[in-house]
Design a protein around this motif. Structure first.
Motif, PDB file in Angstrom:
ATOM      1  N   GLN A 116     170.221 -23.199  74.530  1.00  0.00           N
ATOM      2  CA  GLN A 116     171.228 -23.473  75.547  1.00  0.00           C
ATOM      3  C   GLN A 116     171.313 -24.974  75.782  1.00  0.00           C
ATOM      4  OE1 GLN A 116     170.043 -21.226  78.995  1.00  0.00           O
ATOM      5  NE2 GLN A 116     170.908 -19.312  78.240  1.00  0.00           N
ATOM      6  N   GLY A 117     172.382 -25.381  76.431  1.00  0.00           N
ATOM      7  CA  GLY A 117     172.508 -26.767  76.879  1.00  0.00           C
ATOM      8  C   GLY A 117     172.399 -27.792  75.778  1.00  0.00           C
ATOM      9  N   ARG A 118     171.663 -28.856  76.081  1.00  0.00           N
ATOM     10  CA  ARG A 118     171.568 -29.988  75.159  1.00  0.00           C
ATOM     11  C   ARG A 118     170.896 -29.612  73.841  1.00  0.00           C
ATOM     12  NH1 ARG A 118     173.038 -34.748  77.213  1.00  0.00           N
ATOM     13  NH2 ARG A 118     173.295 -34.942  79.477  1.00  0.00           N
ATOM     14  N   GLU A 119     169.906 -28.713  73.888  1.00  0.00           N
ATOM     15  CA  GLU A 119     169.231 -28.297  72.660  1.00  0.00           C
ATOM     16  C   GLU A 119     170.210 -27.582  71.733  1.00  0.00           C
ATOM     17  OE1 GLU A 119     165.918 -25.946  73.807  1.00  0.00           O
ATOM     18  OE2 GLU A 119     164.588 -27.677  74.103  1.00  0.00           O
ATOM     19  N   GLN A 120     171.033 -26.720  72.309  1.00  0.00           N
ATOM     20  CA  GLN A 120     172.024 -26.019  71.504  1.00  0.00           C
ATOM     21  C   GLN A 120     173.023 -26.999  70.895  1.00  0.00           C
ATOM     22  OE1 GLN A 120     175.199 -23.650  73.422  1.00  0.00           O
ATOM     23  NE2 GLN A 120     174.446 -21.923  72.215  1.00  0.00           N
ATOM     24  N   LEU A 121     173.509 -27.930  71.706  1.00  0.00           N
ATOM     25  CA  LEU A 121     174.450 -28.928  71.202  1.00  0.00           C
ATOM     26  C   LEU A 121     173.840 -29.743  70.072  1.00  0.00           C
ATOM     27  CD1 LEU A 121     176.072 -30.230  74.501  1.00  0.00           C
ATOM     28  CD2 LEU A 121     177.276 -29.122  72.610  1.00  0.00           C
ATOM     29  N   ALA A 122     172.566 -30.119  70.232  1.00  0.00           N
ATOM     30  CA  ALA A 122     171.911 -30.939  69.213  1.00  0.00           C
ATOM     31  C   ALA A 122     171.812 -30.185  67.888  1.00  0.00           C
ATOM     32  CB  ALA A 122     170.522 -31.358  69.694  1.00  0.00           C
ATOM     33  N   SER A 123     171.445 -28.905  67.954  1.00  0.00           N
ATOM     34  CA  SER A 123     171.332 -28.111  66.724  1.00  0.00           C
ATOM     35  C   SER A 123     172.687 -27.969  66.039  1.00  0.00           C
ATOM     36  CB  SER A 123     170.758 -26.726  67.043  1.00  0.00           C
ATOM     37  OG  SER A 123     169.408 -26.815  67.445  1.00  0.00           O
ATOM     38  N   LEU A 124     173.733 -27.711  66.816  1.00  0.00           N
ATOM     39  CA  LEU A 124     175.059 -27.538  66.230  1.00  0.00           C
ATOM     40  C   LEU A 124     175.601 -28.842  65.665  1.00  0.00           C
ATOM     41  CD1 LEU A 124     176.585 -25.150  68.900  1.00  0.00           C
ATOM     42  CD2 LEU A 124     176.089 -24.585  66.523  1.00  0.00           C
ATOM     43  N   GLN A 125     175.352 -29.937  66.350  1.00  0.00           N
ATOM     44  CA  GLN A 125     175.817 -31.236  65.844  1.00  0.00           C
ATOM     45  C   GLN A 125     175.115 -31.587  64.531  1.00  0.00           C
ATOM     46  OE1 GLN A 125     174.999 -33.523  69.362  1.00  0.00           O
ATOM     47  NE2 GLN A 125     177.083 -33.347  70.139  1.00  0.00           N
ATOM     48  N   GLU A 126     173.833 -31.266  64.447  1.00  0.00           N
ATOM     49  CA  GLU A 126     173.105 -31.525  63.202  1.00  0.00           C
ATOM     50  C   GLU A 126     173.608 -30.595  62.101  1.00  0.00           C
ATOM     51  OE1 GLU A 126     170.145 -33.232  60.620  1.00  0.00           O
ATOM     52  OE2 GLU A 126     171.384 -33.856  62.311  1.00  0.00           O
TER      53      GLU A 126
END
Length: 477
Positions: A248-258
């Motif tokens: 969720q949140g920033r961790e989810q965004l980071a994984s998707l951006q990578e």
């Protein structure tokens, strides 16, 4: 795609019967044409042999191969069926018939043919190198029919002959997962990983199993181990996409951006990144992500709906309506209703009220608890001067989700229908809920004037004028 058994077995088939010298010469010429790729010449030769000796096994075999290579699957199936009649105890006839039936989309018949090939092949003591393609073909044909338990049983039988075979082990694991027997699949999946730690499908299936068991952290650890083992960017992106579904949140965004950085063609990662950005209020960023997903997969209904939603939030009605209409044509269920709602809202915003009523009526009928659908249907009907229908729709919207805006529009519809007492009651509620609604104050003034309460009407218009509504100032002159 499985290949037919051909050259070696075709030569062996010559020993099955010795044709007359003239027939033998024609047969050899047809075989030479087949090997040289002169398929039409081969067909003519094999047919000539069969015309003189219908029981000639080699001619039927060669004709089946030639027809298969020419794409004549029906003809090839007929010839390989003849092989099973001429000698039902030979492996190659049943196996090749199974391959052709599979190509024809006849999964049940293919599974039966492969099963018979296995039976006669085992009786003939054929090695696993010959039998394995039949095991694999049978498993896949059963899976095509949705018979996943039977497919798992067939894969296990094959593994008895070829212990540890990677392909059969993968088919066993996947069949057990599809048969809703995930815990039975785990040993096979870990066996795959022991031999191939970077096997993305096995890693993802193991993670899914742990999630289903209520162990999301264990699933994350398995995905992290997989990310350490996997080296190619596309596979790493797939695992990061899977990992993001547990975050969720920033961790989810980071994984998707990578994930999208590693594999810009992975549309699902772009799409999920768009959803995540929408949730955090980054509408412009969401639009960029959905546009990237659209560039990779322009026919995916979820992507079309994502674009429609984003354009709607950005206030770009034309684009919202265009993508919503595309999404509605290719979606089903709740997604289709959401697309129709967005299409109807866009049509209303663009003053295409008849279109809005047509589309929104479908939503309201199929999802009668949607206050938003009833609201936009009501205001569209109002603009078409169908006040009775507008009142009914807006009353439903207000009952489902009371709001000052809905009350104000309902009051306007009641006033336009000449129901002044009802209009006064509803508009009074509207200004009580939102005292800065200048239009509601204005309409309340009109209603009070129609009821003969001029002094109260002027006070309502004065409030509207103070809030900057020019038509109210005109009435106060």
């Amino acid at each position: 795609m499985k290949q037919l058994l051909c050259a070696a077995l075709l030569l062996l088939a010559l020993g099955w019967a010795q044709p007359a010298p003239a027939v033998q010469q024609t047969l050899q010429q047809a075989q030479a044409a087949l090997e040289a790729g002169r398929l039409n010449e081969a067909v003519q030769g094999f047919e000539a042999v069969i015309a003189r000796d219908f029981t000639n096994y080699s001619a039927h075999f060669g004709l089946g191969l030639a027809l298969y290579r020419l794409g004549d699957l029906r003809g090839a199936a007929f010839e390989f069926t003849q092989l099973t009649v001429l000698d039902p105890n030979r492996f190659e006839g049943w196996f090749n018939l199974g391959v052709v039936r599979d190509r024809q989309g006849q999964a049940a018949e293919a599974a039966q043919a492969f099963a018979r090939a296995i039976e006669v092949g085992e009786k003939a003591n054929l090695g696993i190198a010959d039998l394995k393609p039949a095991y694999v073909g049978q498993v896949k044909a059963l899976r095509t029919q949705g018979q996943h338990e039977a497919a798992a049983a067939a894969a296990r039988k094959g593994l008895e002959k070829a212990p540890g075979d990677a392909e059969l082990t993968a088919l066993l694991a996947d069949s057990l997962v599809r048969a809703n027997k995930p815990l039975e699949a785990l040993p096979a999946l870990y066996q795959i990983l022991n031999n191939d730690p970077a096997n993305v499908q096995a890693i993802a299936q193991i993670a899914d199993i742990y999630v289903a068991q209520g162990l999301p952290q264990r699933a994350l650890r398995e995905l992290d181990r997989g990310l350490e083992a996997v080296r190619d960017n596309a596979s790493r992106a797939q695992l990061l996409l899977k990992k993001s579904s547990l975050q969720q949140g920033r961790e989810q965004l980071a994984s998707l951006q990578e994930a999208v950085r590693l594999d810009p063609k992975l549309w699902a990662a772009h799409y999920n990144l768009g959803l995540a950005r929408l949730r955090e209020g980054n509408t412009r960023g969401a639009l960029e992500s959905f546009q990237n997903a659209y560039a990779q997969n322009p026919d995916e209904p979820r992507v079309l709906l994502g674009l429609a939603t984003t354009y709607d939030r950005l206030g770009q009605a034309a684009e919202a309506g265009r993508f919503a209409a595309l999404a509605a044509r290719s979606s089903q269920g709740a997604d289709r209703l959401e697309a129709l709602l967005l299409q109807g809202k866009a049509a209303y915003t663009q003053r295409r009220y008849a279109e809005a009523v047509e589309v929104l009526s479908q939503v309201a009928q199929q999802k009668p608890d949607s206050a938003e659908a009833w609201f936009f249907l009501g205001v569209s009907q109002f603009n078409l001067r169908d006040y009775t229908a507008a009142i009914d729709s807006l009353e439903k919207a207000q009952a489902l989700a009371p709001s000052a805006s809905t009350a104000a529009n309902l009051g306007a519809a009641l006033y336009s229908a000449g129901r002044y007492s009802d209009a006064e009651r509803v508009l009074s509620q509207a200004v009580a809920l939102d005292s800065r609604n200048a239009v509601a104050w204005y309409n309340l003034g009109l209603t009070l004037r129609s009821l003969g309460r001029t002094a109260e009407a002027r006070r309502a218009w004065q409030r509207s004028a103070d809030l900057g509504y020019a038509p109210a100032r005109e009435l106060l002159r």
